[in-house]
Design an enzyme around this catalytic site. Structure first.
Site, PDB file in Angstrom:
ATOM      1  N   TYR A 107       0.879  -1.161   0.000  1.00 41.14           N
ATOM      2  CA  TYR A 107       0.000   0.000   0.000  1.00 41.14           C
ATOM      3  C   TYR A 107       0.921   1.217   0.000  1.00 41.14           C
ATOM      4  O   TYR A 107       1.379   1.679   1.040  1.00 41.14           O
ATOM      5  CB  TYR A 107      -0.922  -0.021   1.213  1.00 41.14           C
ATOM      6  CG  TYR A 107      -1.786   1.213   1.352  1.00 41.14           C
ATOM      7  CD1 TYR A 107      -2.387   1.799   0.237  1.00 41.14           C
ATOM      8  CD2 TYR A 107      -2.012   1.791   2.595  1.00 41.14           C
ATOM      9  CE1 TYR A 107      -3.170   2.932   0.355  1.00 41.14           C
ATOM     10  CE2 TYR A 107      -2.799   2.927   2.732  1.00 41.14           C
ATOM     11  CZ  TYR A 107      -3.372   3.494   1.611  1.00 41.14           C
ATOM     12  OH  TYR A 107      -4.157   4.623   1.725  1.00 41.14           O
ATOM     13  N   ASP A 148      -2.191  -1.451  -4.049  1.00 45.69           N
ATOM     14  CA  ASP A 148      -2.485  -0.056  -4.371  1.00 45.69           C
ATOM     15  C   ASP A 148      -1.144   0.659  -4.434  1.00 45.69           C
ATOM     16  O   ASP A 148      -0.572   1.031  -3.408  1.00 45.69           O
ATOM     17  CB  ASP A 148      -3.401   0.539  -3.306  1.00 45.69           C
ATOM     18  CG  ASP A 148      -3.713   2.002  -3.559  1.00 45.69           C
ATOM     19  OD1 ASP A 148      -3.227   2.554  -4.564  1.00 45.69           O
ATOM     20  OD2 ASP A 148      -4.418   2.609  -2.726  1.00 45.69           O
ATOM     21  N   ASP A 249     -13.503   3.126  -2.462  1.00 48.49           N
ATOM     22  CA  ASP A 249     -13.261   3.982  -3.625  1.00 48.49           C
ATOM     23  C   ASP A 249     -12.395   3.267  -4.667  1.00 48.49           C
ATOM     24  O   ASP A 249     -12.208   3.784  -5.771  1.00 48.49           O
ATOM     25  CB  ASP A 249     -12.644   5.323  -3.233  1.00 48.49           C
ATOM     26  CG  ASP A 249     -11.538   5.217  -2.191  1.00 48.49           C
ATOM     27  OD1 ASP A 249     -11.193   4.084  -1.787  1.00 48.49           O
ATOM     28  OD2 ASP A 249     -11.024   6.266  -1.768  1.00 48.49           O
TER      29      ASP A 249
END
Length: 263
Positions: A107, A148, A249
């Site tokens: 992340y 991500d 999201d």
């Protein structure tokens, strides 16, 4: 044997557990990397995920960050702490070896704005991930770097490249840093298989009806060595979870590999 690996920034694993469980039951990934779990290890919903047949590895912190890896097979190796003060500063890095394949879940820091110290932290974090990979592996190894990554690599990866040029997530410095790391021997699977696809993985809550208008960014990636790219049967973005009520999201990215071709 077809082997499915997925990544999903859930933006709060406890808040979206029912949706996550439903998605897992539909897709049945062999390995699932989660980011932004936003909870300490003691309150991670381990039992609910174990009930679906997964071994669960977590590295969390209260209210922020957090990564987890779920595996159907028992990992041969696990790296919870790298020994690098920057990579270990927050709960952002977790690596496992499963079925002979190393899967690195990150992340990457968002960076806030180009003039904020958090942006340099982001660049340094990316640099250290690249160094960690290059010091331990060769481009001929079976390796997946996913998660991500918080960088949209090319103009096709954002909804309005002219307006967004220079913004965090689409800044020349971070794009150059990601390109430099990938030059060692990593392939962007989605772009390799779908070179013209304008496919996003993140739609900002703050932008009105961003998902309905497809005003998105491609920030979540499957970056693999060539031996894994050669074995990839498909890589796709599943937009279904983003279209649900009260979604993350982000939405999952999935890759399917034909592991029967292992020599």
């Amino acid at each position: 044997m077809l082997w499915k690996v997925a990544t999903f920034n859930v933006n709060g694993v406890r808040a979206r557990l029912d949706r996550l469980l439903a998605w897992i039951s539909e897709q049945h990934p062999h390995v699932l990397c989660l980011q932004e779990t936003k909870c300490q290890d003691a309150v991670f919903p381990r039992q609910a995920l174990e009930a679906l047949g997964y071994e669960v590895l977590v590295k969390g912190e209260k209210s922020f960050n957090g990564v987890a890896v779920l595996t159907q097979e028992t990992p041969e190796s696990v790296v919870m702490e790298t020994g690098d003060p920057l990579l270990d500063r927050e709960a952002r890095f977790l690596a496992v070896q499963v079925q002979g394949v190393w899967v690195i879940n990150t992340y990457v820091p968002q960076g806030r704005s180009p003039d904020d110290p958090a942006f340099q932290y982001k660049l340094d974090f990316l640099n250290q991930v690249g160094r960690w990979i290059q010091e331990r592996f060769s481009p001929q190894d079976l390796l997946i770097w996913t998660g991500d990554i918080n960088v949209a690599p090319e103009a096709i990866d954002v909804y309005d490249p002219k307006r967004l040029e220079g913004e965090v997530g689409f800044h020349p410095e971070e794009r150059a840093k990601l390109k430099e790391i990938m030059a060692w021997g990593l392939v962007d699977l989605l772009r390799r298989l779908h070179p013209q696809a304008k496919q996003f993985t993140f739609w900002d809550y703050r932008l009105p009806k961003s998902f309905d208008r497809n005003l998105g960014w491609r920030l979540d990636h499957m970056l693999v060595t060539e031996p894994m790219a050669h074995r990839c049967a498909e890589c796709f973005v599943d937009t279904g979870p983003r279209g649900q009520s009260k979604p993350s999201d982000h939405t999952p990215v999935v890759a399917v590999f034909d592991m029967s071709s292992l020599s």
